[in-house]
Design a protein around this motif. Structure first.
Motif, PDB file in Angstrom:
ATOM      1  N   LEU A  53     -28.796   3.749 -31.608  1.00  0.00           N
ATOM      2  CA  LEU A  53     -27.865   3.967 -30.504  1.00  0.00           C
ATOM      3  C   LEU A  53     -26.486   3.501 -30.967  1.00  0.00           C
ATOM      4  N   ASP A  54     -25.509   4.431 -30.943  1.00  0.00           N
ATOM      5  CA  ASP A  54     -24.166   4.020 -31.371  1.00  0.00           C
ATOM      6  C   ASP A  54     -23.103   4.618 -30.455  1.00  0.00           C
ATOM      7  N   SER A  55     -21.855   4.547 -30.881  1.00  0.00           N
ATOM      8  CA  SER A  55     -20.674   4.952 -30.109  1.00  0.00           C
ATOM      9  C   SER A  55     -20.252   3.851 -29.121  1.00  0.00           C
ATOM     10  N   SER A  56     -19.546   4.234 -28.057  1.00  0.00           N
ATOM     11  CA  SER A  56     -18.851   3.252 -27.191  1.00  0.00           C
ATOM     12  C   SER A  56     -19.820   2.323 -26.465  1.00  0.00           C
ATOM     13  N   ASP A  59      -9.289  -1.272 -31.394  1.00  0.00           N
ATOM     14  CA  ASP A  59     -10.633  -1.603 -30.896  1.00  0.00           C
ATOM     15  C   ASP A  59     -11.583  -0.487 -31.329  1.00  0.00           C
ATOM     16  N   LEU A  60     -12.838  -0.576 -30.908  1.00  0.00           N
ATOM     17  CA  LEU A  60     -13.846   0.419 -31.314  1.00  0.00           C
ATOM     18  C   LEU A  60     -13.443   1.829 -30.875  1.00  0.00           C
ATOM     19  N   GLN A  61     -12.994   1.986 -29.614  1.00  0.00           N
ATOM     20  CA  GLN A  61     -12.698   3.327 -29.107  1.00  0.00           C
ATOM     21  C   GLN A  61     -11.562   3.992 -29.884  1.00  0.00           C
ATOM     22  N   MET A 115     -24.902   2.035 -42.152  1.00  0.00           N
ATOM     23  CA  MET A 115     -23.829   2.885 -42.688  1.00  0.00           C
ATOM     24  C   MET A 115     -23.964   4.254 -42.029  1.00  0.00           C
ATOM     25  N   HIS A 116     -22.888   4.651 -41.343  1.00  0.00           N
ATOM     26  CA  HIS A 116     -22.874   5.966 -40.685  1.00  0.00           C
ATOM     27  C   HIS A 116     -22.389   6.973 -41.717  1.00  0.00           C
ATOM     28  N   ILE A 117     -23.204   7.971 -42.017  1.00  0.00           N
ATOM     29  CA  ILE A 117     -22.813   8.880 -43.102  1.00  0.00           C
ATOM     30  C   ILE A 117     -21.482   9.573 -42.780  1.00  0.00           C
ATOM     31  N   SER A 152     -21.594  -1.866 -44.634  1.00  0.00           N
ATOM     32  CA  SER A 152     -20.226  -1.330 -44.644  1.00  0.00           C
ATOM     33  C   SER A 152     -19.842  -0.513 -43.399  1.00  0.00           C
ATOM     34  N   ASP A 153     -20.799  -0.116 -42.569  1.00  0.00           N
ATOM     35  CA  ASP A 153     -20.555   0.588 -41.298  1.00  0.00           C
ATOM     36  C   ASP A 153     -19.920   1.961 -41.515  1.00  0.00           C
ATOM     37  N   ASP A 154     -18.610   2.011 -41.675  1.00  0.00           N
ATOM     38  CA  ASP A 154     -17.892   3.276 -41.896  1.00  0.00           C
ATOM     39  C   ASP A 154     -16.905   3.044 -43.035  1.00  0.00           C
ATOM     40  N   ALA A 192     -30.579  -0.541 -32.423  1.00  0.00           N
ATOM     41  CA  ALA A 192     -29.466  -0.237 -31.507  1.00  0.00           C
ATOM     42  C   ALA A 192     -28.250  -1.080 -31.869  1.00  0.00           C
ATOM     43  N   HIS A 193     -27.066  -0.466 -31.769  1.00  0.00           N
ATOM     44  CA  HIS A 193     -25.830  -1.236 -31.836  1.00  0.00           C
ATOM     45  C   HIS A 193     -25.757  -2.069 -30.548  1.00  0.00           C
ATOM     46  N   ALA A 194     -25.550  -3.353 -30.696  1.00  0.00           N
ATOM     47  CA  ALA A 194     -25.461  -4.221 -29.509  1.00  0.00           C
ATOM     48  C   ALA A 194     -24.717  -5.490 -29.885  1.00  0.00           C
ATOM     49  N   LEU A 252     -16.081  -6.121 -42.711  1.00  0.00           N
ATOM     50  CA  LEU A 252     -14.779  -5.436 -42.762  1.00  0.00           C
ATOM     51  C   LEU A 252     -14.544  -4.617 -41.497  1.00  0.00           C
ATOM     52  N   SER A 253     -15.600  -3.988 -41.001  1.00  0.00           N
ATOM     53  CA  SER A 253     -15.512  -3.236 -39.747  1.00  0.00           C
ATOM     54  C   SER A 253     -15.077  -4.149 -38.611  1.00  0.00           C
ATOM     55  N   ASN A 254     -15.717  -5.316 -38.504  1.00  0.00           N
ATOM     56  CA  ASN A 254     -15.421  -6.236 -37.394  1.00  0.00           C
ATOM     57  C   ASN A 254     -13.976  -6.704 -37.395  1.00  0.00           C
ATOM     58  N   PHE A 307     -10.922   3.719 -32.918  1.00  0.00           N
ATOM     59  CA  PHE A 307     -11.510   4.224 -34.159  1.00  0.00           C
ATOM     60  C   PHE A 307     -12.349   5.480 -33.880  1.00  0.00           C
ATOM     61  N   LEU A 308     -13.211   5.411 -32.866  1.00  0.00           N
ATOM     62  CA  LEU A 308     -14.136   6.525 -32.595  1.00  0.00           C
ATOM     63  C   LEU A 308     -13.377   7.826 -32.337  1.00  0.00           C
ATOM     64  N   ASP A 309     -12.239   7.732 -31.656  1.00  0.00           N
ATOM     65  CA  ASP A 309     -11.458   8.940 -31.349  1.00  0.00           C
ATOM     66  C   ASP A 309     -11.047   9.668 -32.639  1.00  0.00           C
ATOM     67  N   ILE A 310     -10.675   8.919 -33.664  1.00  0.00           N
ATOM     68  CA  ILE A 310     -10.250   9.515 -34.942  1.00  0.00           C
ATOM     69  C   ILE A 310     -11.462   9.952 -35.755  1.00  0.00           C
ATOM     70  N   TYR A 311     -12.501   9.151 -35.693  1.00  0.00           N
ATOM     71  CA  TYR A 311     -13.725   9.382 -36.477  1.00  0.00           C
ATOM     72  C   TYR A 311     -14.424  10.695 -36.064  1.00  0.00           C
ATOM     73  N   TYR A 312     -14.484  10.958 -34.753  1.00  0.00           N
ATOM     74  CA  TYR A 312     -15.129  12.203 -34.300  1.00  0.00           C
ATOM     75  C   TYR A 312     -14.296  13.423 -34.707  1.00  0.00           C
ATOM     76  N   ASP A 351     -27.995  -3.810 -34.588  1.00  0.00           N
ATOM     77  CA  ASP A 351     -26.836  -3.456 -35.410  1.00  0.00           C
ATOM     78  C   ASP A 351     -25.601  -4.196 -34.875  1.00  0.00           C
ATOM     79  N   HIS A 352     -24.947  -4.919 -35.736  1.00  0.00           N
ATOM     80  CA  HIS A 352     -23.858  -5.874 -35.420  1.00  0.00           C
ATOM     81  C   HIS A 352     -24.475  -7.153 -34.829  1.00  0.00           C
ATOM     82  N   GLY A 353     -24.458  -7.276 -33.510  1.00  0.00           N
ATOM     83  CA  GLY A 353     -25.066  -8.455 -32.876  1.00  0.00           C
ATOM     84  C   GLY A 353     -24.249  -9.726 -32.990  1.00  0.00           C
TER      85      GLY A 353
HETATM   86  N1  ADE Z   1     -20.227   4.845 -34.864  1.00  0.00           N
HETATM   87  C1  ADE Z   1     -19.714   4.703 -36.079  1.00  0.00           C
HETATM   88  N2  ADE Z   1     -19.338   3.432 -36.276  1.00  0.00           N
HETATM   89  C2  ADE Z   1     -19.640   2.750 -35.153  1.00  0.00           C
HETATM   90  C3  ADE Z   1     -19.493   1.405 -34.745  1.00  0.00           C
HETATM   91  N3  ADE Z   1     -18.961   0.470 -35.529  1.00  0.00           N
HETATM   92  N4  ADE Z   1     -19.897   1.076 -33.503  1.00  0.00           N
HETATM   93  C4  ADE Z   1     -20.420   1.992 -32.694  1.00  0.00           C
HETATM   94  N5  ADE Z   1     -20.576   3.273 -33.032  1.00  0.00           N
HETATM   95  C5  ADE Z   1     -20.188   3.653 -34.257  1.00  0.00           C
END
Ligand code: ADE
Ligand code: ZN
Length: 338
Positions: A167-170, A55-57, A17-19, A276-278, A195-197, A246-248, A59-64, A219-221
């Motif tokens: 390790l997270d993000s893109s 896709d992930l990117q 869970m990313h705070i 729950s991720d985010d 690590a997210h992978a 739910l994130s996936n 989401f990340l654009d809005i999240y940051y 993380d994920h996998g």
């Molecule tokens: N940062 C926050 N949520 C993430 C996710 N699902 N994947 C990679 N980086 C993230």
């Protein structure tokens, strides 16, 4: 007890869970006002309506952008405290949360401001509502290794508060190989690693996180299913996967919950956990993730309990704390079937 009530009451352990991802639109507006930060939306409803990701990117654009409203130590405290209150509602007894220091230090907020706010709330969480926790500091993989080293240096004064680095993000285009040296240094300093992978990226990222970053969890996998040899290896080694259903689905890793592979992986004896991720962005906290999986896959109570058992096994807590959590779970299970 019907299964929905069983799921609500089930003791849970969250490991992914990313705070910053627990920032609800209502709090985003409150903090924006308090800190005089302009937002490109007029109401929390407008913000929620914008959470349509491809896709992930996307989401990340809005999240940051959302994280820009977090400025003072008290903001990080309030954010973390609100998440802990949601944990209490969901019967989460232990949580291991990520934070992304570079998201804040890159815009001039000090590392100390961030970590002190988060850790003060977590201490109160333990003391006032009995929720134990750990902190995991993530490096943003779209930035370079030099920036990760700088972040690790800043973390040194707070070693007592941080259990692991992650390790997270893109993921696509930023493989684990990019961070081998900084992870080696972190391990040398006594940090565990994750690590997210294999969220959007290929199975190679899972292999290389295990081999080169020596992670204790992936993380994920979920992309592991592309490679039957890897699935076997993960089952045999009991390498934990912190899965976020739910994130996936929100980020289109799976087209619908019915296609999600987490139940398959559970039945192949992998140490999979639900997380729950985010939660503020993906439509739900821990209970919502359990309910979504149970609604789309036929699961026994024993299997639902196994997700928590796996999370206890995979957690970074002491043996004592693990024993305590197993007692709570056993007690719940005997009460619920009795
Ligand atoms: N940062 C926050 N949520 C993430 C996710 N699902 N994947 C990679 N980086 C993230
Ligand atoms: Zn994540």
């Amino acid at each position: 007890m019907d299964q929905r009530a069983f799921i609500r009451q089930l003791p849970k352990v969250e490991l992914h869970m990313h705070i910053e991802g627990s920032l609800e639109p209502e709090m985003m507006f409150q903090l924006a006002k308090r800190n005089q930060i302009p937002l490109s939306f007029n109401t929390p409803q407008e913000v929620k309506a914008a959470y349509q990701f491809t896709d992930l990117q996307s989401f990340l654009d809005i999240y940051y952008q959302g994280a820009n409203v977090l400025v003072h130590e008290q903001d990080f405290y309030d954010l973390t405290w609100a998440y802990l209150c949601r944990c209490q509602q969901d019967n989460v007894v232990h949580t291991e949360i990520f934070f992304d220091p570079q998201t804040h230090t890159e815009r001039g907020i000090s590392f100390d401001t961030v970590i002190n706010g988060i850790s003060r709330a977590l201490e109160d969480g333990k003391e006032k509502i009995g929720i134990s926790s750990r902190i995991i500091m993530c490096f943003l993989r779209h930035l370079d290794q030099k920036s990760a080293f700088l972040t690790l240096e800043q973390a040194m004064a707070h070693k007592d508060k941080i259990a692991a680095v992650g390790l997270d993000s893109s993921e696509v285009g930023h493989p684990p190989e990019k961070f081998v040296q900084v992870f080696a240094k972190a391990r040398e300093e006594g940090f565990l690693t994750v690590a997210h992978a294999g969220e959007e990226g290929p199975v190679d990222n899972i292999y290389n996180s295990i081999e080169l970053l020596q992670v204790s969890r992936i993380d994920h996998g979920v992309r592991c299913s592309d490679d039957s040899h890897l699935v076997e290896l993960l089952a045999q080694s009991r390498m934990p996967l912190t899965v976020c259903p739910l994130s996936n689905v929100k980020l289109k890793v799976f087209d619908k919950m019915e296609s999600h592979n987490v139940v398959d992986l559970l039945r192949q004896n992998l140490c999979v956990t639900l997380n729950s991720d985010d939660p503020a962005y993906f439509g739900g906290y821990m209970t919502d993730n359990f309910l979504a999986v149970a609604q789309s896959h036929s699961l026994t109570e024993k299997e639902l309990v196994q997700f928590t058992k796996n999370a206890i096994e995979a957690s970074f807590t002491s043996d004592n704390e693990k024993y305590h959590m197993r007692c709570i779970l056993d007690e719940f299970f005997s009460r619920s079937i009795g």
